[in-house]
Write a protein that holds these residues in place. Structure first.
Motif, PDB file in Angstrom:
ATOM      1  N   SER A   1       0.795  -1.223   0.000  1.00 59.31           N
ATOM      2  CA  SER A   1       0.000   0.000   0.000  1.00 59.31           C
ATOM      3  C   SER A   1       0.836   1.286   0.000  1.00 59.31           C
ATOM      4  N   ALA A   2       0.565   2.143  -0.994  1.00 60.58           N
ATOM      5  CA  ALA A   2       1.195   3.468  -1.022  1.00 60.58           C
ATOM      6  C   ALA A   2       0.587   4.370   0.039  1.00 60.58           C
ATOM      7  N   ILE A   3      -0.745   4.328   0.184  1.00 57.66           N
ATOM      8  CA  ILE A   3      -1.411   5.251   1.117  1.00 57.66           C
ATOM      9  C   ILE A   3      -1.027   4.945   2.564  1.00 57.66           C
ATOM     10  N   ALA A   4      -0.780   3.664   2.875  1.00 58.58           N
ATOM     11  CA  ALA A   4      -0.337   3.327   4.241  1.00 58.58           C
ATOM     12  C   ALA A   4       0.983   4.037   4.540  1.00 58.58           C
ATOM     13  N   ARG A   5       1.876   4.063   3.558  1.00 62.60           N
ATOM     14  CA  ARG A   5       3.180   4.717   3.750  1.00 62.60           C
ATOM     15  C   ARG A   5       3.031   6.231   3.870  1.00 62.60           C
TER      16      ARG A   5
ATOM     17  N   TYR B   1       7.715   8.190   2.022  1.00 64.23           N
ATOM     18  CA  TYR B   1       7.172   8.844   0.820  1.00 64.23           C
ATOM     19  C   TYR B   1       7.844   8.302  -0.441  1.00 64.23           C
ATOM     20  N   ALA B   2       9.160   8.108  -0.387  1.00 64.89           N
ATOM     21  CA  ALA B   2       9.893   7.570  -1.548  1.00 64.89           C
ATOM     22  C   ALA B   2       9.416   6.148  -1.863  1.00 64.89           C
ATOM     23  N   GLU B   3       9.188   5.348  -0.821  1.00 61.12           N
ATOM     24  CA  GLU B   3       8.659   3.990  -1.019  1.00 61.12           C
ATOM     25  C   GLU B   3       7.265   4.040  -1.641  1.00 61.12           C
ATOM     26  N   ALA B   4       6.433   4.972  -1.159  1.00 62.60           N
ATOM     27  CA  ALA B   4       5.065   5.122  -1.691  1.00 62.60           C
ATOM     28  C   ALA B   4       5.112   5.496  -3.170  1.00 62.60           C
ATOM     29  N   ALA B   5       6.008   6.407  -3.515  1.00 53.85           N
ATOM     30  CA  ALA B   5       6.128   6.863  -4.907  1.00 53.85           C
ATOM     31  C   ALA B   5       6.575   5.737  -5.837  1.00 53.85           C
ATOM     32  N   ALA B   6       7.264   4.739  -5.271  1.00 52.25           N
ATOM     33  CA  ALA B   6       7.771   3.614  -6.081  1.00 52.25           C
ATOM     34  C   ALA B   6       6.793   2.438  -6.135  1.00 52.25           C
ATOM     35  N   CYS B   7       5.681   2.524  -5.420  1.00 49.15           N
ATOM     36  CA  CYS B   7       4.702   1.424  -5.419  1.00 49.15           C
ATOM     37  C   CYS B   7       4.085   1.249  -6.811  1.00 49.15           C
ATOM     38  N   GLU B   8       3.692   0.019  -7.114  1.00 50.34           N
ATOM     39  CA  GLU B   8       3.078  -0.310  -8.404  1.00 50.34           C
ATOM     40  C   GLU B   8       1.557  -0.293  -8.255  1.00 50.34           C
TER      41      GLU B   8
END
Length: 258
Positions: A204-208, A231-238
């Motif tokens: 989940s991007a929103i969780a991050r 935020y960087a991890e969220a931006a890299a989510c598929e």
């Protein structure tokens, strides 16, 4: 109904026929743990929602009723939160969802997403009018109670964990730890809920994004590096659907602004 703002990205990757929707259902609903709907009309409403056809999803879901009503409420809430340009319209759309979801929760008290979507809509509405004003109107207790009910009914509801964590963080951020206690807000509980949400829905991007925001609200500048990493991890989510794409794009925009 006025014409809604269109989903601004290519939705081809998020368009699922019935077979593909069923195949990817568990991943698409890792956040809200919504059960697969047996009704084909409800399935169509959900397919429209995932493709970012939010207005059509609301129309189809309201006509379908049952599980379709959940699709309609989620489509309208997500549209209002991410895409509606008029603040007045946004707040009206969120209140409408809250009222419909509350009626659904009364009719189906074991429907976790009826409780969750009531809380989500009221929570976003509260942010719009100001958290302090919402607390004075008694909305905080309503949001908290509905989210706790959703989690009791469906312990794997990652999004309800995120929203409840955000309740704790926002209340403490706005009124402080001492006054926050009177609203049932607790920093340690908020942090625990964020971590649980990340475990329940690791893609989940929103969780991050929400966890990053919560860390800064609860622990201040010393957590800024952790927040930026999240935020960087969220931006890299598929992203697998329109909502996830909106979450990823939000994270990317935040990183570019820094």
């Amino acid at each position: 109904m006025a014409k809604w703002t269109a989903f601004p990205y290519d939705s081809a990757d998020y368009t699922y026929d019935a077979a593909a929707l069923k195949k990817h259902w568990a991943r698409l609903h890792a956040g809200d743990a919504e059960p697969w709907p047996k009704d084909e009309a409800a399935q169509r409403a959900w397919a429209l929602y995932h493709a970012g056809q939010f207005q059509q999803a609301v129309d189809a879901g309201l006509k379908a009723g049952g599980a379709g009503l959940t699709a309609a409420n989620k489509a309208q809430a997500i549209y209002a939160n991410y895409l509606e340009k008029s603040e007045k319209t946004r707040l009206a759309l969120l209140l409408e969802v809250a009222e419909r979801a509350e009626a659904q929760a009364r009719a189906e008290p074991k429907n976790a997403n009826a409780w969750y979507l009531m809380a989500y809509a009221l929570g976003r509405y509260s942010q719009g009018i100001s958290v302090t004003k919402a607390l004075a109107q008694g909305l905080g207790g309503k949001v908290k109670g509905a989210l706790e009910t959703a989690i009791t009914l469906q312990p794997r509801h990652a999004d309800a964990h995120i929203a409840l964590a955000a309740f704790h963080a926002e209340v403490i951020d706005k009124v402080g730890k001492l006054l926050g206690k009177t609203q049932g807000a607790d920093a340690a509980t908020g942090l625990r809920l964020y971590k649980e949400a990340m475990k329940l829905n690791p893609a989940s991007a929103i969780a991050r994004v929400e966890y990053a925001n919560g860390l800064v609200m609860l622990e201040g500048e010393k957590k800024m590096a952790d927040a930026e990493r999240l935020y960087a991890e969220a931006a890299a989510c598929e992203p697998m659907d329109a909502m996830e794409r909106l979450d990823v794009e939000m994270a990317r925009a935040e990183l570019e602004d820094e």
